[in-house]
Design an enzyme around this catalytic site. Structure first.
Site, mmCIF file in Angstrom:
data_model
loop_
_atom_site.group_PDB
_atom_site.id
_atom_site.type_symbol
_atom_site.label_atom_id
_atom_site.label_comp_id
_atom_site.label_asym_id
_atom_site.label_seq_id
_atom_site.Cartn_x
_atom_site.Cartn_y
_atom_site.Cartn_z
ATOM 1 N N ASP A 138 18.891 -19.821 -4.052
ATOM 2 C CA ASP A 138 19.639 -20.479 -2.969
ATOM 3 C C ASP A 138 20.642 -21.482 -3.545
ATOM 4 O O ASP A 138 21.425 -22.079 -2.797
ATOM 5 C CB ASP A 138 18.706 -21.098 -1.914
ATOM 6 C CG ASP A 138 17.738 -22.111 -2.478
ATOM 7 O OD1 ASP A 138 17.796 -22.386 -3.690
ATOM 8 O OD2 ASP A 138 16.911 -22.629 -1.692
ATOM 9 N N SER A 139 20.683 -21.608 -4.874
ATOM 10 C CA SER A 139 21.782 -22.346 -5.523
ATOM 11 C C SER A 139 23.117 -21.720 -5.134
ATOM 12 O O SER A 139 24.166 -22.350 -5.295
ATOM 13 C CB SER A 139 21.615 -22.336 -7.049
ATOM 14 O OG SER A 139 21.425 -21.022 -7.528
ATOM 15 N N ASP A 170 15.279 -16.119 -3.349
ATOM 16 C CA ASP A 170 14.724 -17.342 -2.767
ATOM 17 C C ASP A 170 14.549 -17.203 -1.268
ATOM 18 O O ASP A 170 15.469 -16.747 -0.570
ATOM 19 C CB ASP A 170 15.683 -18.518 -3.018
ATOM 20 C CG ASP A 170 15.357 -19.274 -4.291
ATOM 21 O OD1 ASP A 170 14.199 -19.220 -4.738
ATOM 22 O OD2 ASP A 170 16.277 -19.918 -4.827
ATOM 23 N N GLU A 199 9.457 -22.807 -2.678
ATOM 24 C CA GLU A 199 9.295 -24.097 -3.344
ATOM 25 C C GLU A 199 8.067 -24.854 -2.844
ATOM 26 O O GLU A 199 7.840 -24.938 -1.632
ATOM 27 C CB GLU A 199 10.542 -24.968 -3.096
ATOM 28 C CG GLU A 199 11.809 -24.397 -3.707
ATOM 29 C CD GLU A 199 13.012 -25.325 -3.536
ATOM 30 O OE1 GLU A 199 12.857 -26.465 -3.041
ATOM 31 O OE2 GLU A 199 14.118 -24.893 -3.904
ATOM 32 N N GLU A 245 11.132 -26.856 -12.591
ATOM 33 C CA GLU A 245 12.495 -27.399 -12.617
ATOM 34 C C GLU A 245 12.458 -28.898 -12.885
ATOM 35 O O GLU A 245 11.746 -29.657 -12.201
ATOM 36 C CB GLU A 245 13.195 -27.119 -11.267
ATOM 37 C CG GLU A 245 14.607 -27.698 -11.255
ATOM 38 C CD GLU A 245 15.516 -27.097 -10.184
ATOM 39 O OE1 GLU A 245 15.074 -26.205 -9.445
ATOM 40 O OE2 GLU A 245 16.673 -27.538 -10.118
HETATM 41 O O1 KIV Z 1 18.294 -21.508 -6.626
HETATM 42 C C1 KIV Z 1 18.200 -21.447 -7.856
HETATM 43 O O2 KIV Z 1 19.133 -21.090 -8.579
HETATM 44 C C2 KIV Z 1 16.932 -21.841 -8.457
HETATM 45 C C3 KIV Z 1 16.939 -22.125 -9.924
HETATM 46 C C4 KIV Z 1 17.506 -23.475 -10.172
HETATM 47 C C5 KIV Z 1 15.594 -21.978 -10.512
HETATM 48 O O3 KIV Z 1 15.960 -21.967 -7.774
#
Ligand code: KIV
Length: 255
Positions: free
Chosen positions: A45-46, A84, A114, A181
């Site tokens: 979700d980044s 995610d 998470e 993280e």
């Molecule tokens: O959303 C993402 O890219 C992540 C990484 C930072 C592990 O969860």
């Protein structure tokens, strides 16, 4: 290999060859990254920040995720496609399973969520539905607003205890791996040495965990406006884009 087999193969890498993971959000990047032989491709979700321009991941919806997961899946990666579950999509086990299924329908082979103890019932429900789950502990970007920023975790004995308890709750619920993280190196090292599933680190020290995950834009240098301090870019794509665009403008205006 099926997604379940790929996840099991990664689970079995504990103590063996380290796991190399990268994020991907679109078809061409997924195809190119897969050629490198990476083990795991995270549609994280980044993407909210580095692909969609939001200030943090709390703006990402399931529809955003499905759109990008489908693009990555069209590349038919050999790497495990992990997606995610975005914020607010796993408030209880039934909703978590329904939304994990929607990500799988879009092309994901496994999902990540998470949190520790409070997520164990959702992890158990999703794994029982036949979808592999990866945990995510330490700094949790979906909680950035509650926590007032991105803070390193595992600094105090209490924080380390909470990480340990969270990790064991996730493992008992069936995760095949856990992303750590921004956990201080000593704590991440202790968790890696004692947990029976692979830890995949980001911001925990380069060789502390059983594997590493990097946000692809940090690796290739295509998001120059924010680069985390632990990033180690291997390319400067922002420079290449700027140079190519400037050359094009010149070519068009002065043929
Ligand atoms: O959303 C993402 O890219 C992540 C990484 C930072 C592990 O969860």
């Amino acid at each position: 290999m099926t997604g379940v087999e790929k996840a099991q193969a990664l689970r079995d890498r504990k103590g063996g060859a380290r796991i190399a993971a990268l994020t991907a959000y679109d078809y061409p990047t997924a195809r190119l990254l897969d050629e490198s032989g990476i083990d795991l491709m995270l549609v994280g979700d980044s993407l909210g920040m580095v692909a969609l321009g939001f200030p943090d991941t709390t703006h990402v919806t399931l529809e955003h995720m499905r759109h990008h997961v489908a693009a990555v899946a069209r590349a038919e990666p050999t790497a495990l496609v992990l997606a995610d579950l975005p914020i607010h999509t796993y408030p209880d086990p039934d909703t978590a399973v329904a939304n994990a299924r929607l990500l799988v329908e879009a092309g994901a082979e496994a999902v990540k969520l998470e949190g520790g103890i409070r997520q164990a019932d959702k992890v158990r429900a999703i794994t029982e539905a036949g979808i592999p789950v990866c945990g995510h502990l330490g700094m949790l970007p979906q909680r950035v607003l509650e926590e007032g920023g991105y803070h390193k975790k595992g600094r105090t004995p209490e924080q380390l205890d909470a990480l340990r308890e969270g990790a064991w709750a996730l493992i008992e619920a069936g995760v095949f791996a856990i992303v750590l993280e921004s956990v201080v190196q000593e704590a991440a090292g202790e968790l890696t040495a004692t947990l029976p599933v692979p830890t995949i680190g980001i911001g925990c020290g380069e060789t502390t965990c059983d594997g590493e995950v990097a946000v692809v834009t940090d690796l290739i240098g295509s998001f120059p406006w924010f680069v985390p301090p632990f990033a180690r870019p291997e390319a400067d794509v922002a420079h290449s884009i700027r140079t190519a665009a400037a050359a094009y403008v010149q070519r068009v205006r002065q043929p």
